[in-house]
Design an enzyme around this catalytic site. Sequence first.
Site, PDB file in Angstrom:
ATOM      1  N   ASP A   1       0.876  -1.161   0.000  1.00  0.00           N
ATOM      2  CA  ASP A   1       0.000   0.000   0.000  1.00  0.00           C
ATOM      3  C   ASP A   1       0.921   1.221   0.000  1.00  0.00           C
ATOM      4  O   ASP A   1       2.135   1.083   0.184  1.00  0.00           O
ATOM      5  CB  ASP A   1      -0.890  -0.038   1.253  1.00  0.00           C
ATOM      6  CG  ASP A   1      -1.851   1.129   1.319  1.00  0.00           C
ATOM      7  OD1 ASP A   1      -2.268   1.618   0.259  1.00  0.00           O
ATOM      8  OD2 ASP A   1      -2.177   1.558   2.446  1.00  0.00           O
TER       9      ASP A   1
ATOM     10  N   ASP B   1      -0.046   4.880   1.524  1.00  0.00           N
ATOM     11  CA  ASP B   1      -0.180   5.707   2.721  1.00  0.00           C
ATOM     12  C   ASP B   1       0.038   4.900   3.992  1.00  0.00           C
ATOM     13  O   ASP B   1      -0.587   3.860   4.204  1.00  0.00           O
ATOM     14  CB  ASP B   1      -1.574   6.349   2.753  1.00  0.00           C
ATOM     15  CG  ASP B   1      -1.791   7.300   1.587  1.00  0.00           C
ATOM     16  OD1 ASP B   1      -0.989   8.238   1.435  1.00  0.00           O
ATOM     17  OD2 ASP B   1      -2.754   7.088   0.818  1.00  0.00           O
TER      18      ASP B   1
ATOM     19  N   ASP C   1      -1.442  -0.906   6.106  1.00  0.00           N
ATOM     20  CA  ASP C   1      -1.701  -0.464   7.477  1.00  0.00           C
ATOM     21  C   ASP C   1      -3.132  -0.705   7.921  1.00  0.00           C
ATOM     22  O   ASP C   1      -3.430  -0.695   9.114  1.00  0.00           O
ATOM     23  CB  ASP C   1      -1.384   1.031   7.621  1.00  0.00           C
ATOM     24  CG  ASP C   1      -2.377   1.893   6.852  1.00  0.00           C
ATOM     25  OD1 ASP C   1      -2.371   1.828   5.606  1.00  0.00           O
ATOM     26  OD2 ASP C   1      -3.156   2.620   7.489  1.00  0.00           O
TER      27      ASP C   1
END
Length: 580
Positions: A137, A139, A424
């Site tokens: 990912d 961010d 996250d």
Amino acid sequence: MTPLSLYLCSLLKKNKLLICYNYLHTHGTPLHLVDRAARKTRLARLLDMNFRAVFRGRVTGKVLAQQSGAKNYREATMCTSSASGQDMTNWLWSIYHETKKQTEALIPVISKNSVNPNTIFANNEMSLHDIEIYGFDYDYTLAFYSRHLHTLIFNIARDILIQEHRYPEGLREYEYIPNFVVRGLHYDVQKALLMKIDAFHYIQLGTVYRGLHPVPDKEVIAMYDGCHVPLENMSDFYGKSSHGHTMKQFMDIFSLPEMNLLCCVNDYFMKHNIDYEPVHLYKDVKAAIGDVHVKGIMYRAVEADMENYISYGEQTHAVLKKLYEDGKKMFLITNSPFDFVDRGMNYIVGKDWRDLFDIVIVQADKPGFFNDRRKPFRRVTDKGVLHWDRIHKLEKGKIYKQGNLYEFLRLTGWRGSKVLYFGDHIYSDLADLTLKHGWRTGAIIPELRKEIKIMNTEQYVHLMTWLQGLTGLIEHMQVHRDPASQSVVQEWIKEREAMRSQTKDIFNSQFGSLFRTYHNPTYFSRRLSRFADIYMASLSCLLNYDFQHTFFPRRTPLQHESPFWPEQTRHVDCNLKAIH
């Protein structure tokens, strides 16, 4: 079992402290009168999976054995039937003080067994030797942001509420509160309450907030007919409050400003006695936060001031370089737009960042990307121009938008446990991959580093060690039902409750640890253990391991099992240093 717990087990074995788990026989017979074989069988059954049982029993047992003037357990326990109330009180307090002395003597040794915050922790056995393809990912996985970003999102969303949703101008007096909330919390949309819930759907009393103020425990119990939240009221699979679910779980780091804003608006309405509909408030705040992202406001602000908002760039670069030089395939799947990702990666890695990745997919719309077969890939140029041609191959150096995982698997053949994907968000990034597609998953939990550093402090070790010792004392001495004994035990229970609050406040004075509700795992922690094979504070932790390394989860004993194996985690630091 925690490293501290395992180490104490090992330490107590070496010191040969006497184990005395029910020092009274079921029918009142002192433990020393039971024959040795039967005693061993009983102890084997009584050995618990966790530190609480091992530590509490051994220290308490030793204290009972060492009572002044007591030649054996019988003399130490016969007073339960013959001693006066004052004698019982004195006897119990003498055990209390001796137990505390024994416990505190262990603290200096325990404190040396700290956990390395740069460790990668395993929920499921996984070898990097088997991983050929690494996915990421963007961010809070490749790009880490400073707290300034949370303040920015809060301020913009607050102003959107005022300007576009006609909320009171007085809301401008509220600012972002950095340490007010933690992620993983649940929000009751209909009652406008923010709270922490454990893995068994129980509310942790003392962590329920209406606005910026805690709700009294009695009021919480009255509202929920206890502390349990039924399954049908919990958030749905992705943490959302939909299809009749009244709870919303905030799982990603971007949700911290949203929780802050909900609490601040609630606080303003209550402070000014304004009647409002909680459901409307939740939806308006959600829409305002969404606009910050969807309308590109946040993206433009970050792009204009990279130094102020992006952190840890050099570590991400080092990880990607290490993987590339070892010949690993790499891909990026993010919900962020290309221009934002491109500028961020230029800042973090350099203008040649795309040379490191075999496939780059932006605006993927996760978690829909993992489930919806209908959206095809679409190629997009560096200038943002969309192509209309059918995609027959995902090529290196080109940028793709949307698409779906099923098409991704068909075009790449990257299936199963040879793929490791990092993200996250436990739900949007990892859940579907591990449950439906068999990819290996790695969770990035930035809060982990701070929590481990707290757990390594002498204050925390002291509190937790005595908390466990005191809990063991209560567990053993509750069998004395005379008024004098029960009065003493009640004092211990009050002390225990005060210590539990102290341990919570060490992490966050409102909501405590991200991973624990007192002794139980949080709802967040349980989902993390289910959907992530490994987890770590940041990708930089990979720099401490070679690509032949196997991550082993600790064999945590079940409640009916005994912890016979030696402690292992104390050698983590040595192993990490040996790699270098």
